[in-house]
Motif scaffolding. Structure first.
Motif, mmCIF file in Angstrom:
data_model
loop_
_atom_site.group_PDB
_atom_site.id
_atom_site.type_symbol
_atom_site.label_atom_id
_atom_site.label_comp_id
_atom_site.label_asym_id
_atom_site.label_seq_id
_atom_site.Cartn_x
_atom_site.Cartn_y
_atom_site.Cartn_z
ATOM 1 N N TYR A 1 0.863 -0.893 0.281
ATOM 2 C CA TYR A 1 0.568 -0.213 -0.059
ATOM 3 C C TYR A 1 1.009 1.229 -0.193
ATOM 4 O O TYR A 1 0.440 2.051 -0.768
ATOM 5 C CB TYR A 1 -0.713 -0.351 1.108
ATOM 6 C CG TYR A 1 -1.746 1.105 0.893
ATOM 7 C CD1 TYR A 1 -2.975 1.268 0.142
ATOM 8 C CD2 TYR A 1 -2.266 2.548 2.027
ATOM 9 C CE1 TYR A 1 -3.959 2.517 0.294
ATOM 10 C CE2 TYR A 1 -2.775 3.520 2.265
ATOM 11 C CZ TYR A 1 -3.387 3.350 1.457
ATOM 12 O OH TYR A 1 -5.073 4.506 0.867
ATOM 13 N N CYS B 1 0.620 4.078 -2.868
ATOM 14 C CA CYS B 1 0.951 5.296 -2.459
ATOM 15 C C CYS B 1 1.979 6.158 -3.191
ATOM 16 O O CYS B 1 1.512 7.375 -3.062
ATOM 17 C CB CYS B 1 0.586 5.143 -1.071
ATOM 18 S SG CYS B 1 -1.553 4.546 -0.535
ATOM 19 N N ASP C 1 -4.966 4.989 -9.185
ATOM 20 C CA ASP C 1 -5.774 4.508 -7.773
ATOM 21 C C ASP C 1 -6.215 3.806 -7.990
ATOM 22 O O ASP C 1 -7.029 3.611 -6.955
ATOM 23 C CB ASP C 1 -6.118 6.005 -8.389
ATOM 24 C CG ASP C 1 -6.809 6.589 -6.360
ATOM 25 O OD1 ASP C 1 -6.989 5.749 -5.990
ATOM 26 O OD2 ASP C 1 -8.246 6.192 -6.722
ATOM 27 N N ARG D 1 -4.645 1.335 -5.832
ATOM 28 C CA ARG D 1 -4.594 1.131 -4.403
ATOM 29 C C ARG D 1 -5.434 1.149 -3.618
ATOM 30 O O ARG D 1 -5.668 0.259 -2.783
ATOM 31 C CB ARG D 1 -3.898 2.951 -4.599
ATOM 32 C CG ARG D 1 -4.150 4.008 -3.342
ATOM 33 C CD ARG D 1 -3.294 5.365 -3.447
ATOM 34 N NE ARG D 1 -4.828 5.518 -3.353
ATOM 35 C CZ ARG D 1 -5.059 6.758 -2.592
ATOM 36 N NH1 ARG D 1 -4.450 7.472 -1.894
ATOM 37 N NH2 ARG D 1 -6.556 7.494 -2.737
ATOM 38 N N ARG D 2 -6.626 1.411 -4.285
ATOM 39 C CA ARG D 2 -8.224 0.984 -4.336
ATOM 40 C C ARG D 2 -8.594 -0.663 -3.366
ATOM 41 O O ARG D 2 -8.726 -1.072 -2.681
ATOM 42 C CB ARG D 2 -8.710 1.731 -5.076
ATOM 43 C CG ARG D 2 -9.352 3.016 -4.636
ATOM 44 C CD ARG D 2 -10.599 3.230 -4.972
ATOM 45 N NE ARG D 2 -11.622 3.098 -6.533
ATOM 46 C CZ ARG D 2 -10.537 4.143 -7.768
ATOM 47 N NH1 ARG D 2 -10.521 4.968 -7.497
ATOM 48 N NH2 ARG D 2 -11.208 3.095 -8.831
ATOM 49 N N HIS E 1 -6.410 -1.682 -0.781
ATOM 50 C CA HIS E 1 -7.633 -1.393 0.818
ATOM 51 C C HIS E 1 -8.284 -1.782 0.824
ATOM 52 O O HIS E 1 -8.650 -2.228 2.144
ATOM 53 C CB HIS E 1 -7.931 0.736 -0.240
ATOM 54 C CG HIS E 1 -7.690 1.207 1.239
ATOM 55 N ND1 HIS E 1 -8.363 2.692 0.838
ATOM 56 C CD2 HIS E 1 -7.755 1.361 2.237
ATOM 57 C CE1 HIS E 1 -8.353 3.417 1.798
ATOM 58 N NE2 HIS E 1 -8.464 2.828 3.058
ATOM 59 N N ASN E 2 -9.306 -2.507 -0.141
ATOM 60 C CA ASN E 2 -9.831 -3.476 -0.035
ATOM 61 C C ASN E 2 -9.450 -4.404 0.918
ATOM 62 O O ASN E 2 -10.404 -4.667 1.809
ATOM 63 C CB ASN E 2 -10.429 -3.610 -1.128
ATOM 64 C CG ASN E 2 -11.385 -2.495 -1.646
ATOM 65 O OD1 ASN E 2 -12.572 -1.651 -1.448
ATOM 66 N ND2 ASN E 2 -12.246 -2.615 -3.390
ATOM 67 N N ASP F 1 -16.987 -0.652 4.692
ATOM 68 C CA ASP F 1 -16.513 1.147 4.601
ATOM 69 C C ASP F 1 -15.698 1.413 5.784
ATOM 70 O O ASP F 1 -14.722 2.071 6.219
ATOM 71 C CB ASP F 1 -17.033 1.786 4.792
ATOM 72 C CG ASP F 1 -17.872 1.912 3.322
ATOM 73 O OD1 ASP F 1 -17.196 1.235 2.433
ATOM 74 O OD2 ASP F 1 -19.032 2.581 2.533
ATOM 75 N N ARG G 1 -11.688 -0.662 5.799
ATOM 76 C CA ARG G 1 -11.509 0.483 5.168
ATOM 77 C C ARG G 1 -10.770 1.496 5.622
ATOM 78 O O ARG G 1 -9.498 1.501 5.331
ATOM 79 C CB ARG G 1 -11.765 0.639 3.685
ATOM 80 C CG ARG G 1 -12.609 -0.900 2.565
ATOM 81 C CD ARG G 1 -12.998 -0.228 1.779
ATOM 82 N NE ARG G 1 -11.799 0.273 0.581
ATOM 83 C CZ ARG G 1 -12.197 1.734 0.475
ATOM 84 N NH1 ARG G 1 -12.044 2.436 0.991
ATOM 85 N NH2 ARG G 1 -10.802 1.778 -0.991
ATOM 86 N N THR H 1 -6.708 2.531 6.751
ATOM 87 C CA THR H 1 -6.102 3.468 6.175
ATOM 88 C C THR H 1 -5.582 3.939 7.959
ATOM 89 O O THR H 1 -4.197 4.118 7.965
ATOM 90 C CB THR H 1 -7.067 4.610 5.647
ATOM 91 O OG1 THR H 1 -7.293 4.425 4.988
ATOM 92 C CG2 THR H 1 -6.131 5.813 5.627
#
Length: 161
Positions: A95, A99, A118, A121-122, A125-126, A145, A148, A152
């Motif tokens: 990640y 980033c 991106d 990246r998503r 993140h998932n 959500d 996630r 972060t």
């Protein structure tokens, strides 16, 4: 307790990152932290079997472990959940790498190139959110959500400088 059993009161009203683990971070990382906390406080689902929300949360790193210090709305300690960081290490590392690429890309690449980075990246993140949700199972119930956004913050805790 399952995700479908969460009540309207089962949510976070405050989230803090432990100051012991706090270091001065790059503006991009601070922005990610601020957005994640804002989004979490605006909309989250967070519950603990046997306790009624709302909840306060202090996240910290200690001895290669992630600590969730969960408190009630009056700041009374309810439960501490300790998770090994090992399952997160590779995802956090990947990640951070993506980033870095993303932050560089937004300065010089085309929108299509930025979107491609991106998307990766998503995806990470998932994946990080899914691992967190799985690791919290049986201890804390969160929706996708919320997981996630908490991921972060785990990444922010790992950030150095």
């Amino acid at each position: 307790m399952e995700e479908g059993e969460l009540k309207d009161t089962d949510h976070l009203i405050d989230i803090q990152l432990d100051e012991v683990t706090f270091v001065r971070r790059r503006p991009e990382v601070e922005h990610e932290r601020a957005v994640a906390i804002f989004d979490l406080l605006e909309d989250n689902h967070f519950g603990i079997k046997g306790f009624q929300g709302p909840f306060r949360l202090v996240l910290s790193l200690a001895e290669n472990r992630l600590l969730f210090d969960i408190r009630d709305g009056e700041d009374k300690p309810l439960r501490k959940v300790i998770l090994s960081l090992r399952p997160f290490r590779m995802i956090v590392k990947d990640y951070f790498m993506i980033c870095e690429s993303y932050f560089s890309a937004i300065r010089s690449m085309t929108p299509a190139q930025i979107e491609a980075i991106d998307m990766g990246r998503r995806g990470l993140h998932n994946e990080g959110g899914a691992v967190l949700k799985e690791r919290l199972a049986g201890k804390v119930v969160v929706d996708h959500d919320t997981a996630r956004r908490l991921f972060t913050l785990i990444c922010v805790l790992h950030a150095r400088g």
